[in-house]
Scaffold this active site. Structure first.
Site, mmCIF file in Angstrom:
data_model
loop_
_atom_site.group_PDB
_atom_site.id
_atom_site.type_symbol
_atom_site.label_atom_id
_atom_site.label_comp_id
_atom_site.label_asym_id
_atom_site.label_seq_id
_atom_site.Cartn_x
_atom_site.Cartn_y
_atom_site.Cartn_z
ATOM 1 C CG ASP A 128 47.340 78.659 49.510
ATOM 2 O OD1 ASP A 128 46.469 78.737 50.400
ATOM 3 O OD2 ASP A 128 47.988 77.628 49.274
ATOM 4 C CE LYS B 299 47.481 72.743 50.071
ATOM 5 N NZ LYS B 299 47.952 74.091 50.344
#
Ligand code: ATR
Length: 280
Positions: free
Chosen positions: A102, A66
């Site tokens: 997210d 990420k």
């Protein structure tokens, strides 16, 4: 034209993203594919360089890529710039862009799981300050949350969140967690405690107002011990699986051009994949 996307990670075999995106491709009758792709850290740069040439519209990015993905692509929005991680990469005008979904997935999951819930003015107690916490703190503050109390075993990581997000994010020692619950309109477990195979989350809920909403980003098991105990004392709860489903929405829209819906049917499909004994 068949559109293609994938999820990259190392390892990647556990990812449920193909199940989610596969469901939507079928449901919306889109000629597309979504695969799992194991990519080692040393292969990441080559993967991105050839992504468009390989006919991919983009990808999801999971551990351990990420941060490296954030550095490898253009940042699509200011909220993501503050996070320094991306979980969703998409091709536009010959370039690769990245975003983090997210935070919006978390807020959408709460709104769906507890209709009428609003972040504005809410006091939040967050347990943990790991990688997943940043996106939640950013999204909650952007949505107008009041104070965010963050208790973490390694206090320095909670201090870092205050440094990056401002003084509405208050760092605390892990030992203060139970006591902090008295402030909570919303409690979020972002630690790995309570996950299948991990130690239990031992926290006394005695101080928690029984109107406080309790949620967990852990979704294996579907209902963690924290959620079970909160529910037993009358608190509303939202299980973690909703966040996994809702964070997938924007990626699908970016790659396949249709904004998909998180339905009960999809929830049940993924819940049964996690726990074959699951019943709604
Ligand atoms: P990351 O998400 O950054 O990869 P992680 O190792 O998955 O981090 O851990 C997520 C969170 O669970 C962290 O807040 C971690 O606390 P530390 O920052 O002190 O590592 C928390 N955590 C993991 N095991 C824990 C334990 N046994 N007791 C308390 N917190 C724990």
């Amino acid at each position: 034209m068949t559109r293609k996307a994938c999820v990259i990670g190392w390892p990647i075999s556990h990812s449920r993203s193909p199940l989610i995106h596969g469901y939507w491709l079928k449901r919306y009758g889109i000629a597309g594919s979504y695969e799992r792709l194991p990519v080692k850290p040393e292969e990441l740069s080559a993967f991105f360089s050839s992504l468009m040439a390989n006919g991919l519209a983009g990808c999801n990015v999971t551990l351990p890529h990420k941060e490296a993905a954030f550095r490898a692509v253009r940042t699509a929005d200011a909220a993501t710039a503050r996070l320094s991680v991306v979980n969703t990469v998409f091709a536009r005008d010959g370039e690769l862009w990245g975003t983090s979904t997210d935070g919006e997935g978390f807020l959408a999951s709460l709104a769906a799981g507890h209709p009428g819930w609003r972040a504005a003015g809410q006091s939040v107690v967050i347990l943990g300050a790991g990688g997943a916490t940043r996106a939640l703190v950013g999204a909650l503050l952007d949505a107008g949350a009041g104070r965010i109390f963050i208790a973490n075993r390694t206090r320095a990581k909670a201090e870092e969140l205050k440094r990056d997000f401002g003084c509405r994010a208050e760092p605390h020692d892990w030992a203060e967690a139970s006591d902090l619950l008295r402030h909570a309109d919303l409690v979020i477990n972002t630690t790995s405690l309570g996950m299948t195979g991990q130690p239990a989350l031992e926290i006394d809920l005695g101080n928690l107002p029984n109107t406080a909403l309790v949620t967990d980003i852990v979704y294996t098991p579907l209902e963690t011990d924290l959620l079970k105990r909160a529910e037993a004392r009358g608190n509303p709860i939202v299980p973690g699986l909703g966040m996994l489903l809702h964070q997938a929405v924007r990626g699908f829209e970016l790659w396949f051009g249709t904004r998909p819906e998180v339905t009960d049917d999809l929830y049940d499909l993924v819940a049964r994949d996690i726990d074959p004994g699951y019943r709604r």
